[in-house]
Design a protein around this motif. Sequence first.
Motif, PDB file in Angstrom:
ATOM      1  N   PHE A  57       0.865  -1.176   0.000  1.00 61.79           N
ATOM      2  CA  PHE A  57       0.000   0.000   0.000  1.00 61.79           C
ATOM      3  C   PHE A  57       0.898   1.221   0.000  1.00 61.79           C
ATOM      4  O   PHE A  57       1.756   1.359   0.867  1.00 61.79           O
ATOM      5  N   VAL A  58       0.717   2.075  -0.999  1.00 62.36           N
ATOM      6  CA  VAL A  58       1.515   3.294  -1.125  1.00 62.36           C
ATOM      7  C   VAL A  58       0.544   4.453  -1.237  1.00 62.36           C
ATOM      8  O   VAL A  58      -0.320   4.455  -2.115  1.00 62.36           O
ATOM      9  N   GLY A  59       0.655   5.414  -0.333  1.00 59.58           N
ATOM     10  CA  GLY A  59      -0.272   6.537  -0.338  1.00 59.58           C
ATOM     11  C   GLY A  59      -1.693   6.095  -0.063  1.00 59.58           C
ATOM     12  O   GLY A  59      -2.640   6.724  -0.528  1.00 59.58           O
ATOM     13  N   GLY A  60      -1.847   4.974   0.659  1.00 62.62           N
ATOM     14  CA  GLY A  60      -3.175   4.450   0.980  1.00 62.62           C
ATOM     15  C   GLY A  60      -3.849   3.703  -0.162  1.00 62.62           C
ATOM     16  O   GLY A  60      -5.020   3.360  -0.078  1.00 62.62           O
ATOM     17  N   ILE A  61      -3.096   3.433  -1.230  1.00 62.51           N
ATOM     18  CA  ILE A  61      -3.648   2.784  -2.416  1.00 62.51           C
ATOM     19  C   ILE A  61      -2.961   1.432  -2.615  1.00 62.51           C
ATOM     20  O   ILE A  61      -1.734   1.337  -2.525  1.00 62.51           O
ATOM     21  N   LYS A  62      -3.748   0.401  -2.910  1.00 66.89           N
ATOM     22  CA  LYS A  62      -3.164  -0.899  -3.221  1.00 66.89           C
ATOM     23  C   LYS A  62      -2.284  -0.731  -4.464  1.00 66.89           C
ATOM     24  O   LYS A  62      -2.741  -0.213  -5.491  1.00 66.89           O
ATOM     25  N   THR A  63      -1.038  -1.198  -4.360  1.00 65.78           N
ATOM     26  CA  THR A  63      -0.037  -0.880  -5.367  1.00 65.78           C
ATOM     27  C   THR A  63       0.849  -2.078  -5.669  1.00 65.78           C
ATOM     28  O   THR A  63       1.233  -2.808  -4.762  1.00 65.78           O
ATOM     29  N   LEU A  70      18.548  -4.543 -15.467  1.00 69.45           N
ATOM     30  CA  LEU A  70      19.176  -4.912 -16.725  1.00 69.45           C
ATOM     31  C   LEU A  70      20.612  -5.277 -16.391  1.00 69.45           C
ATOM     32  O   LEU A  70      21.317  -4.482 -15.740  1.00 69.45           O
ATOM     33  N   ASP A  71      21.023  -6.463 -16.787  1.00 72.96           N
ATOM     34  CA  ASP A  71      22.372  -6.952 -16.459  1.00 72.96           C
ATOM     35  C   ASP A  71      22.642  -6.878 -14.958  1.00 72.96           C
ATOM     36  O   ASP A  71      23.710  -6.425 -14.526  1.00 72.96           O
ATOM     37  N   ASN A  72      21.646  -7.285 -14.161  1.00 70.94           N
ATOM     38  CA  ASN A  72      21.738  -7.324 -12.696  1.00 70.94           C
ATOM     39  C   ASN A  72      22.021  -5.949 -12.084  1.00 70.94           C
ATOM     40  O   ASN A  72      22.654  -5.836 -11.038  1.00 70.94           O
ATOM     41  N   SER A  73      21.551  -4.905 -12.728  1.00 73.53           N
ATOM     42  CA  SER A  73      21.745  -3.536 -12.253  1.00 73.53           C
ATOM     43  C   SER A  73      20.382  -2.832 -12.223  1.00 73.53           C
ATOM     44  O   SER A  73      19.699  -2.772 -13.261  1.00 73.53           O
ATOM     45  N   LEU A  74      19.989  -2.307 -11.059  1.00 74.87           N
ATOM     46  CA  LEU A  74      18.706  -1.603 -10.949  1.00 74.87           C
ATOM     47  C   LEU A  74      18.709  -0.381 -11.860  1.00 74.87           C
ATOM     48  O   LEU A  74      19.583   0.478 -11.757  1.00 74.87           O
ATOM     49  N   LYS A  75      17.732  -0.351 -12.750  1.00 75.23           N
ATOM     50  CA  LYS A  75      17.615   0.755 -13.700  1.00 75.23           C
ATOM     51  C   LYS A  75      16.377   1.599 -13.462  1.00 75.23           C
ATOM     52  O   LYS A  75      16.335   2.763 -13.834  1.00 75.23           O
ATOM     53  N   SER A  76      15.345   0.971 -12.848  1.00 73.42           N
ATOM     54  CA  SER A  76      14.082   1.682 -12.719  1.00 73.42           C
ATOM     55  C   SER A  76      13.219   1.034 -11.641  1.00 73.42           C
ATOM     56  O   SER A  76      13.350  -0.161 -11.376  1.00 73.42           O
ATOM     57  N   GLY A  77      12.350   1.835 -11.045  1.00 71.19           N
ATOM     58  CA  GLY A  77      11.376   1.338 -10.086  1.00 71.19           C
ATOM     59  C   GLY A  77      10.037   1.999 -10.354  1.00 71.19           C
ATOM     60  O   GLY A  77       9.990   3.169 -10.756  1.00 71.19           O
ATOM     61  N   PHE A  78       8.959   1.231 -10.160  1.00 71.51           N
ATOM     62  CA  PHE A  78       7.626   1.738 -10.484  1.00 71.51           C
ATOM     63  C   PHE A  78       6.616   1.392  -9.412  1.00 71.51           C
ATOM     64  O   PHE A  78       6.709   0.354  -8.767  1.00 71.51           O
ATOM     65  N   TYR A  79       5.639   2.269  -9.297  1.00 76.06           N
ATOM     66  CA  TYR A  79       4.427   1.993  -8.537  1.00 76.06           C
ATOM     67  C   TYR A  79       3.293   1.930  -9.563  1.00 76.06           C
ATOM     68  O   TYR A  79       3.105   2.867 -10.335  1.00 76.06           O
ATOM     69  N   VAL A  80       2.563   0.837  -9.583  1.00 72.96           N
ATOM     70  CA  VAL A  80       1.381   0.719 -10.430  1.00 72.96           C
ATOM     71  C   VAL A  80       0.196   0.672  -9.476  1.00 72.96           C
ATOM     72  O   VAL A  80       0.007  -0.301  -8.749  1.00 72.96           O
ATOM     73  N   TYR A  81      -0.574   1.750  -9.459  1.00 68.52           N
ATOM     74  CA  TYR A  81      -1.641   1.928  -8.473  1.00 68.52           C
ATOM     75  C   TYR A  81      -2.939   1.260  -8.908  1.00 68.52           C
ATOM     76  O   TYR A  81      -3.387   1.456 -10.037  1.00 68.52           O
ATOM     77  N   ASP A  82      -3.526   0.500  -7.990  1.00 66.92           N
ATOM     78  CA  ASP A  82      -4.878  -0.061  -8.158  1.00 66.92           C
ATOM     79  C   ASP A  82      -5.087  -0.686  -9.529  1.00 66.92           C
ATOM     80  O   ASP A  82      -6.119  -0.489 -10.166  1.00 66.92           O
ATOM     81  N   TYR A 161      -7.901   2.047 -17.084  1.00 67.75           N
ATOM     82  CA  TYR A 161      -7.121   3.119 -16.469  1.00 67.75           C
ATOM     83  C   TYR A 161      -5.754   2.590 -16.055  1.00 67.75           C
ATOM     84  O   TYR A 161      -5.641   1.461 -15.563  1.00 67.75           O
ATOM     85  N   THR A 162      -4.740   3.420 -16.234  1.00 62.70           N
ATOM     86  CA  THR A 162      -3.417   3.112 -15.695  1.00 62.70           C
ATOM     87  C   THR A 162      -2.933   4.326 -14.919  1.00 62.70           C
ATOM     88  O   THR A 162      -2.991   5.451 -15.403  1.00 62.70           O
ATOM     89  N   HIS A 163      -2.487   4.071 -13.688  1.00 60.58           N
ATOM     90  CA  HIS A 163      -1.933   5.113 -12.824  1.00 60.58           C
ATOM     91  C   HIS A 163      -0.561   4.610 -12.386  1.00 60.58           C
ATOM     92  O   HIS A 163      -0.467   3.631 -11.649  1.00 60.58           O
ATOM     93  N   ILE A 164       0.485   5.259 -12.869  1.00 61.64           N
ATOM     94  CA  ILE A 164       1.846   4.777 -12.665  1.00 61.64           C
ATOM     95  C   ILE A 164       2.742   5.926 -12.207  1.00 61.64           C
ATOM     96  O   ILE A 164       2.653   7.045 -12.710  1.00 61.64           O
ATOM     97  N   LEU A 165       3.622   5.593 -11.268  1.00 63.42           N
ATOM     98  CA  LEU A 165       4.684   6.503 -10.841  1.00 63.42           C
ATOM     99  C   LEU A 165       5.991   5.754 -11.017  1.00 63.42           C
ATOM    100  O   LEU A 165       6.173   4.684 -10.427  1.00 63.42           O
ATOM    101  N   GLY A 166       6.885   6.288 -11.857  1.00 67.51           N
ATOM    102  CA  GLY A 166       8.140   5.619 -12.128  1.00 67.51           C
ATOM    103  C   GLY A 166       9.345   6.484 -11.815  1.00 67.51           C
ATOM    104  O   GLY A 166       9.320   7.695 -12.034  1.00 67.51           O
ATOM    105  N   TYR A 167      10.368   5.837 -11.294  1.00 67.04           N
ATOM    106  CA  TYR A 167      11.663   6.455 -11.037  1.00 67.04           C
ATOM    107  C   TYR A 167      12.677   5.708 -11.891  1.00 67.04           C
ATOM    108  O   TYR A 167      12.805   4.486 -11.756  1.00 67.04           O
ATOM    109  N   SER A 168      13.384   6.400 -12.774  1.00 65.74           N
ATOM    110  CA  SER A 168      14.294   5.721 -13.684  1.00 65.74           C
ATOM    111  C   SER A 168      15.644   6.411 -13.737  1.00 65.74           C
ATOM    112  O   SER A 168      15.744   7.629 -13.574  1.00 65.74           O
ATOM    113  N   ASN A 169      16.650   5.603 -14.017  1.00 62.19           N
ATOM    114  CA  ASN A 169      17.951   6.137 -14.372  1.00 62.19           C
ATOM    115  C   ASN A 169      17.756   6.841 -15.712  1.00 62.19           C
ATOM    116  O   ASN A 169      17.246   6.221 -16.655  1.00 62.19           O
ATOM    117  N   PRO A 170      18.116   8.126 -15.836  1.00 59.54           N
ATOM    118  CA  PRO A 170      17.826   8.869 -17.069  1.00 59.54           C
ATOM    119  C   PRO A 170      18.437   8.243 -18.323  1.00 59.54           C
ATOM    120  O   PRO A 170      17.813   8.246 -19.382  1.00 59.54           O
TER     121      PRO A 170
END
Length: 184
Positions: A57-63, A70-82, A161-170
């Motif tokens: 639960f992120v921000g009170g929303i099921k997520t 990629l190549d065992n290196s964190l490149k991105s993280g996402f929240y996919v809400y509800d 509907y898609t509600h997504i918050l993503g953090y990525s290596n630019p």
Amino acid sequence: MKKLILLLLFIPLISFSQDFRKMSFGQSVEELKETYPATEFTFEEENGVAIFSHEDFVGGIKTVVAYLFLDNSLKSGFYVYDEENYSKSSDDRYKDYKNISRFLNDKYKMKDDSTWHNDSYKNDSNSYAHALAMGYVDFLETYRTEKVLIRHSVAKSDGVYTHILGYSNPEFAEQMYAESESDF
């Protein structure tokens, strides 16, 4: 006293070194599992990208929280809400988007990059949820530095509907965008 001052100076460095949920870009799958030893991850692999996810639960929303490697290196993280709540109204979806947006804007200076496909309601903020329901708008806000690209969006496409918050290596985000452009 010197130790206290050094500690206070060091704490902000720690908090800024993390890019997504206690993880930094470049860390490995093993480090993810060490950071979250009690979490049971679902694993998927697509086009060489390993995706580890779990529900929370992120921000009170099921997520769904997802980590992309990629190549065992964190490149991105996402929240996919509800993601699977098909009965949630456009009013509630838009409220969720605005609530997450307020949190983000308290921390970052997010830039509105929304796309209006039909601007009938563009100047009537009281009708934005309706515009979302009609598919007239894809709400998007972004924040970018040399270290992180943050994209927060809510949209409706083909009745879903898609509600997504993503953090990525630019650099990774640019690589993925270039690859998707070359598909056309």
